[in-house]
Design an enzyme around this catalytic site. Structure first.
Site, PDB file in Angstrom:
ATOM      1  N   GLU A 257       0.887  -1.165   0.000  1.00 49.11           N
ATOM      2  CA  GLU A 257       0.000   0.000   0.000  1.00 49.11           C
ATOM      3  C   GLU A 257       0.925   1.215   0.000  1.00 49.11           C
ATOM      4  O   GLU A 257       1.553   1.537   1.014  1.00 49.11           O
ATOM      5  CB  GLU A 257      -0.890   0.005   1.234  1.00 49.11           C
ATOM      6  N   CYS A 291      -2.207   8.950   3.422  1.00 51.24           N
ATOM      7  CA  CYS A 291      -1.996   8.405   2.071  1.00 51.24           C
ATOM      8  C   CYS A 291      -3.156   8.756   1.158  1.00 51.24           C
ATOM      9  O   CYS A 291      -2.980   8.968  -0.042  1.00 51.24           O
ATOM     10  CB  CYS A 291      -1.838   6.892   2.136  1.00 51.24           C
TER      11      CYS A 291
END
Length: 513
Positions: A257, A291
């Site tokens: 990720e 993020c």
């Protein structure tokens, strides 16, 4: 992580495990993001210490897997209860780590909820027996088949500094629920929460046998990847590439990720009040150190000016947490990130961008930056192409929906995005054309508020199956097929060829024809 990625051969790994494993004498200084002072240190575990911890977890894993999904769920529920009882201590340490209070408390609460969620879901998804029911084959009448889910013995997790508790556990918990042991390396930037979380873990001895935290820097992370059977990494694209390369060298799965440069598209029918609220929060929550933060804002040119004016008004009203009365925006957690933000802003201004508000760093021990609205931006600027990870809101107009989609998709990333219109239904057609793993309709950042929808990353934003939704637990198991013959096994005679000379004569006849 270092560009140098040594891969240890099996014989060398055995020798490392047999060595005396004590924590490395090396200690890492830890900076307080609020005061700017180094006021903590954490041991950097060396390769031998990581190997020993991995071996301990491996020895306990078969007993953990043998508990079954329901038995493991009971142990996880006990852990959730301990975290809830100790949440003040964990959240207090996390608050020092990150320089924020309310989000730290919510992060710990959310971790306990996620553990409870997996304790509920895992038995439903994995079943309660060693294998599923045998089903008849549609091809072979006397054959039936079933399946077994076999957990990877030891899964490894390397987590970042922006949401330390959440991202240390988000993948480790479903792995544990699946029957794997879990070895977690949190970021050395924010390690204070580890000790109070270990204290909570110690109250659940069955889980402490198969869940461990190893502190350290790149050296520790490299050692972890060399010891596990599967690795999950959350962090930057450059480091993600190194982890993937090392995992590939060992032929183990890597689930990554990575970064994002999430766009928000605001259509002409959007309510400006609602849209500016959503975009502001989506861009500056946790000082933009998310993020899934909105880092590019595209607004229909018909409402662009009104949108910018209202966004500037709201951004100017936001307070920094270093103010006497506190505020909504905390410090930049990782000091080197300040240099990235400065570089992006300077590059944008040099290329013609205008800073409408914010832009000035506040040095008060740590470093803060107020929400910074930037206009007259374009895709030639680093601010619109590289991950900034700060409270910056660059706004760019578009002429029509085709241009909006082109701009949103003109990126190396594809983590998530947002489309704002008069309704979710009006936003949907354009959302279907945006290349990103999760799209929020008429809001921003919904992908970090729910764990239920499954999604995968596009482009450089990640690799591997969904870490969200029910499918995420299946990353940690291998599928074994059990195939039963209930009739007469087929004899080899059924595969008898005619004499070779007969085959040859057929070939000659075909050539003559």
């Amino acid at each position: 992580m270092s560009e140098s990625l040594p891969v240890i051969a099996p014989a060398e790994r055995s020798a490392v495990r047999s060595a005396r494993a004590e924590p490395s004498a090396r200690r890492l200084p830890v900076r307080n993001p609020v005061t700017g002072r180094v006021d903590y240190e954490v041991p950097a575990l060396d390769r031998a210490a990581v190997a020993t911890e991995a071996e301990r977890l491996r020895r306990a894993q078969p007993r953990w897997a043998a508990l079954g999904a329901s038995g493991r769920a009971e142990v996880l529920l006990a852990f959730a209860a301990v975290i809830e009882r100790r949440q003040e201590a964990i959240a207090a340490a996390l608050s020092v780590d990150t320089g924020r209070t309310l989000l730290s408390r919510r992060e710990v609460e959310g971790a306990a909820r996620n553990i409870r969620r997996w304790a509920r879901l895992a038995p439903q998804l994995l079943g309660t027996g060693p294998h599923g029911e045998f089903r008849p084959s549609a091809i072979l009448p006397d054959v039936s088949y079933a399946g077994q889910l076999v957990p990877y013995p030891l899964a490894g997790f390397i987590s970042p500094w922006n949401f330390p508790v959440t991202l240390s556990l988000i993948d480790a918990v479903p792995a544990l629920a699946a029957g794997s042991a879990a070895l977690v390396k949190p970021s050395e930037i924010t390690p204070r929460f580890v000790d109070p979380l270990r204290a909570a873990l110690a109250e659940v001895p069955q889980l402490a046998e198969v869940l461990a935290f190893v502190t350290g820097d790149a050296e520790t992370g490299i050692a972890l990847v060399d010891e596990v059977d599967l690795v999950c990494f959350t962090g930057s694209v450059p480091t993600g590439r190194l982890v993937a390369r090392q995992a590939a060298g060992r032929l183990i799965p890597a689930f990554l990720e990575l970064g994002g440069k999430d766009p928000a598209i605001v259509l002409a029918g959007a309510d400006v009040e609602r849209a500016t609220d959503a975009v502001l929060r989506g861009s500056v929550l946790n000082a933009g150190q998310v993020c899934l933060s909105i880092e590019r804002i595209y607004v229909d040119q018909r409402i662009h000016d009104a949108f910018v004016e209202r966004l500037v008004e709201k951004a100017q009203a936001v307070r920094l947490s270093c103010a006497p009365e506190g505020g909504e925006v905390g410090p930049i957690i990782h000091a080197p990130q300040v240099d990235v933000i400065r570089r992006h802003l300077a590059d944008a201004v040099e290329r013609g961008a205008r800073i409408r508000c914010g832009g000035a760093f506040v040095e008060n021990g740590g470093t803060w930056l107020a929400p910074t609205v930037v206009t007259h931006v374009n895709h030639g600027m680093a601010l619109m192409r590289e991950e900034t990870f700060g409270p910056i809101l660059p706004v760019m107009p578009f002429a029509d929906e085709d241009e909006a989609v082109f701009l949103a998709n003109d990126t190396d990333f594809g983590l998530s995005a947002a489309v704002l219109a008069e309704s979710p239904e009006a936003a949907l057609p354009l959302a279907l054309r945006v290349n990103a793993g999760g799209i929020s309709l008429n809001d921003c950042g919904l992908t970090i508020q729910t764990y239920e929808p499954e999604k995968t990353s596009f482009g450089c934003s990640g690799l591997g199956g969904s870490r969200m939704g029910p499918a995420s637990i299946f990353r940690f198991v291998r599928r074994k097929a059990l195939i039963a013959q209930r009739g007469r096994p087929q004899p080899l005679a059924d595969y008898r060829d005619p004499p070779a000379e007969t085959i040859g004569s057929r070939g000659r006849a075909a050539d003559a024809a």
